[in-house]
Design a protein around this motif. Structure first.
Motif, mmCIF file in Angstrom:
data_model
loop_
_atom_site.group_PDB
_atom_site.id
_atom_site.type_symbol
_atom_site.label_atom_id
_atom_site.label_comp_id
_atom_site.label_asym_id
_atom_site.label_seq_id
_atom_site.Cartn_x
_atom_site.Cartn_y
_atom_site.Cartn_z
ATOM 1 N N LEU A 48 0.723 -1.251 -0.027
ATOM 2 C CA LEU A 48 0.042 -0.013 -0.030
ATOM 3 C C LEU A 48 0.847 1.257 -0.195
ATOM 4 C CD1 LEU A 48 -3.220 0.571 0.112
ATOM 5 C CD2 LEU A 48 -2.888 0.761 2.579
ATOM 6 N N ALA A 49 2.092 1.260 0.946
ATOM 7 C CA ALA A 49 3.074 2.467 0.760
ATOM 8 C C ALA A 49 3.561 2.573 -0.481
ATOM 9 C CB ALA A 49 4.023 2.006 1.706
ATOM 10 N N HIS A 50 3.637 1.535 -1.337
ATOM 11 C CA HIS A 50 4.477 1.678 -2.669
ATOM 12 C C HIS A 50 3.256 2.214 -3.594
ATOM 13 C CE1 HIS A 50 6.350 0.486 -6.587
ATOM 14 N NE2 HIS A 50 5.423 -0.103 -7.026
ATOM 15 N N ALA A 51 2.071 1.929 -3.516
ATOM 16 C CA ALA A 51 0.764 2.396 -4.210
ATOM 17 C C ALA A 51 0.875 4.155 -3.999
ATOM 18 C CB ALA A 51 -0.529 1.987 -3.940
ATOM 19 N N ALA A 52 1.031 4.451 -2.495
ATOM 20 C CA ALA A 52 0.837 5.553 -2.275
ATOM 21 C C ALA A 52 2.053 6.618 -2.778
ATOM 22 C CB ALA A 52 0.932 5.855 -0.641
ATOM 23 N N ARG A 53 3.132 5.844 -2.815
ATOM 24 C CA ARG A 53 4.453 6.624 -3.099
ATOM 25 C C ARG A 53 4.371 6.866 -4.575
ATOM 26 N NH1 ARG A 53 7.747 3.622 -1.179
ATOM 27 N NH2 ARG A 53 8.194 4.860 0.427
ATOM 28 N N LEU A 54 3.737 5.956 -5.487
ATOM 29 C CA LEU A 54 3.488 6.139 -7.009
ATOM 30 C C LEU A 54 2.509 7.521 -7.297
ATOM 31 C CD1 LEU A 54 3.313 2.760 -8.387
ATOM 32 C CD2 LEU A 54 5.412 4.093 -8.630
ATOM 33 N N HIS A 55 1.498 7.462 -6.408
ATOM 34 C CA HIS A 55 0.556 8.645 -6.451
ATOM 35 C C HIS A 55 1.317 10.008 -6.122
ATOM 36 C CE1 HIS A 55 -3.045 10.576 -7.199
ATOM 37 N NE2 HIS A 55 -3.206 10.939 -5.804
ATOM 38 N N ALA A 56 1.986 10.100 -4.904
ATOM 39 C CA ALA A 56 2.629 11.163 -4.607
ATOM 40 C C ALA A 56 3.559 11.760 -5.718
ATOM 41 C CB ALA A 56 3.469 10.773 -3.200
ATOM 42 N N LEU A 57 4.338 10.887 -6.361
ATOM 43 C CA LEU A 57 5.127 11.370 -7.559
ATOM 44 C C LEU A 57 4.395 12.016 -8.375
ATOM 45 C CD1 LEU A 57 7.560 8.113 -7.521
ATOM 46 C CD2 LEU A 57 8.333 10.352 -7.199
ATOM 47 N N GLN A 58 3.181 11.322 -8.906
ATOM 48 C CA GLN A 58 2.232 12.018 -9.814
ATOM 49 C C GLN A 58 1.914 13.690 -9.338
ATOM 50 O OE1 GLN A 58 2.377 10.559 -12.743
ATOM 51 N NE2 GLN A 58 0.463 9.994 -13.057
ATOM 52 N N MET A 59 1.558 13.663 -8.098
ATOM 53 C CA MET A 59 1.118 15.025 -7.468
ATOM 54 C C MET A 59 2.422 16.012 -7.753
ATOM 55 S SD MET A 59 -1.325 14.495 -4.218
ATOM 56 C CE MET A 59 -0.151 13.941 -3.060
ATOM 57 N N ALA A 60 3.627 15.298 -7.203
ATOM 58 C CA ALA A 60 4.733 16.339 -7.639
ATOM 59 C C ALA A 60 5.081 16.770 -9.009
ATOM 60 C CB ALA A 60 6.145 15.589 -6.944
ATOM 61 N N ARG A 61 4.783 15.543 -9.759
ATOM 62 C CA ARG A 61 5.084 16.013 -11.253
ATOM 63 C C ARG A 61 4.056 17.243 -11.547
ATOM 64 N NH1 ARG A 61 5.426 10.171 -12.093
ATOM 65 N NH2 ARG A 61 7.511 9.523 -12.058
ATOM 66 N N TYR A 62 2.636 17.039 -11.326
ATOM 67 C CA TYR A 62 1.747 18.119 -11.744
ATOM 68 C C TYR A 62 1.738 19.159 -10.858
ATOM 69 C CZ TYR A 62 -0.640 14.665 -14.933
ATOM 70 O OH TYR A 62 -0.910 13.870 -15.808
ATOM 71 N N ASN A 63 2.492 19.062 -9.900
ATOM 72 C CA ASN A 63 2.639 20.374 -8.833
ATOM 73 C C ASN A 63 0.968 20.659 -8.271
ATOM 74 O OD1 ASN A 63 3.847 22.269 -7.409
ATOM 75 N ND2 ASN A 63 3.604 23.873 -8.897
ATOM 76 N N SER A 64 0.277 19.577 -8.085
ATOM 77 C CA SER A 64 -0.972 19.757 -7.853
ATOM 78 C C SER A 64 -1.361 18.618 -6.807
ATOM 79 C CB SER A 64 -1.790 20.003 -8.919
ATOM 80 O OG SER A 64 -3.162 19.817 -8.719
ATOM 81 N N ILE A 65 -2.479 18.529 -6.053
ATOM 82 C CA ILE A 65 -3.051 17.487 -5.236
ATOM 83 C C ILE A 65 -4.215 16.989 -5.818
ATOM 84 C CG2 ILE A 65 -1.963 18.315 -3.238
ATOM 85 C CD1 ILE A 65 -4.247 19.409 -2.103
ATOM 86 N N SER A 66 -4.546 15.897 -6.019
ATOM 87 C CA SER A 66 -5.605 15.397 -6.419
ATOM 88 C C SER A 66 -5.647 13.258 -6.156
ATOM 89 C CB SER A 66 -5.784 15.470 -7.931
ATOM 90 O OG SER A 66 -6.968 14.620 -8.593
ATOM 91 N N HIS A 67 -6.779 13.047 -6.206
ATOM 92 C CA HIS A 67 -6.791 11.666 -6.184
ATOM 93 C C HIS A 67 -6.661 11.035 -7.327
ATOM 94 C CE1 HIS A 67 -7.932 11.871 -1.615
ATOM 95 N NE2 HIS A 67 -8.780 12.845 -1.922
ATOM 96 N N GLN A 68 -6.756 11.654 -8.222
ATOM 97 C CA GLN A 68 -6.509 10.783 -9.693
ATOM 98 C C GLN A 68 -6.109 11.798 -10.794
ATOM 99 O OE1 GLN A 68 -10.110 8.761 -11.097
ATOM 100 N NE2 GLN A 68 -8.751 7.500 -12.674
#
Length: 250
Positions: A48-68
């Motif tokens: 579950l931490a791995h899934a969270a990490r991949l999503h956190a990286l996406q937020m950092a790339r987009y410079n935004s917070i979102s669930h998808q």
């Protein structure tokens, strides 16, 4: 303090690094909040931490917070893809100056606070990624369902039924075990030639309690024998135990 660099995005899907200091802080903070309210502690789940990490990286790339984000799987699909077997999953996301700020944001948001203090989840995956002095945080919560063979599932339910005074198991003029398992897969009706007086099909994330409707039927005193069958049913990304209990008068 170490944070997972954005440059590691290409390799993060191939490894599961140990929690960084910020992630450790958030895990401790969550469990302190839960302990203060008498709630069960959450165990860190690497998948579950791995899934969270991949999503956190996406937020950092987009410079935004979102669930998808565009092209990204939704939360349930991300958890399932990571290999997590869950009956429930929820997520907190935030952007803050440090880990303590992330925790404060979540505790002061009713929805995120409810996720953090949910008594029905038992595992958590935490990820924090830094970019340009900002910290992108993700907490994924899950109700983990252990992989359990059919016979073990059936034995657990059978024990509950026996404690309530029922004779459990195939007998003369009842369904066989294979027929009970087949009945479990059916939306209506029953398998085999011997009709049960009542069939209860249910889906659960735990095997230590019976549904209220089944409890009520048993308490009527009409039924004296039960046959239990477990099966697999497509629940999408979610995982659960699927059980059929067939009740007989004799």
């Amino acid at each position: 303090m170490f944070f997972l660099p954005i440059a590691d995005a290409a390799t993060s899907s191939q490894r599961q690094p140990s929690p960084n200091v910020a992630e450790q802080y958030l895990l401790v903070a969550v469990n302190q909040e839960r302990a203060a309210r008498g709630l069960p502690q959450l165990q860190n789940d690497p998948l579950l931490a791995h899934a969270a990490r991949l999503h956190a990286l996406q937020m950092a790339r987009y410079n935004s917070i979102s669930h998808q984000f565009p092209g990204e799987l939704d939360l349930a699909e991300r958890g399932a893809q990571a290999g997590v077997r869950f009956s429930k999953i929820s997520e907190n996301v935030a952007l803050g100056r440090d880990a303590s700020a992330l925790h404060e944001i979540w505790m002061h948001s009713p929805k995120h606070r409810a996720n953090l203090l949910d008594p029905h989840v038992n595992v958590i995956g935490v990820a924090v990624v830094a970019r340009d002095g900002q910290f992108y945080g993700v907490e994924d919560f899950g109700a983990l369902v252990l992989a359990t063979p059919y016979n073990s599932q059936e034995s657990a339910v059978a024990q509950l039924l026996a404690q309530r005074g029922l004779s459990v198991g195939p007998a003369n003029r009842t369904a066989t075990l294979s027929e009970a398992r087949q009945t479990c897969t059916m939306e209506t009706g029953y398998a085999g030639q011997y009709k049960p007086w009542f069939v209860m099909r249910y889906t659960a994330s735990r095997l230590d309690r019976l549904p209220e409707q089944l409890e009520s039927r048993i308490q009527s005193g009409r039924y004296h024998r039960a046959v239990v069958g477990a099966c697999s049913v497509d629940n999408g990304s979610f995982t659960a135990y699927n059980i059929a209990v067939l009740l007989y008068l004799k």
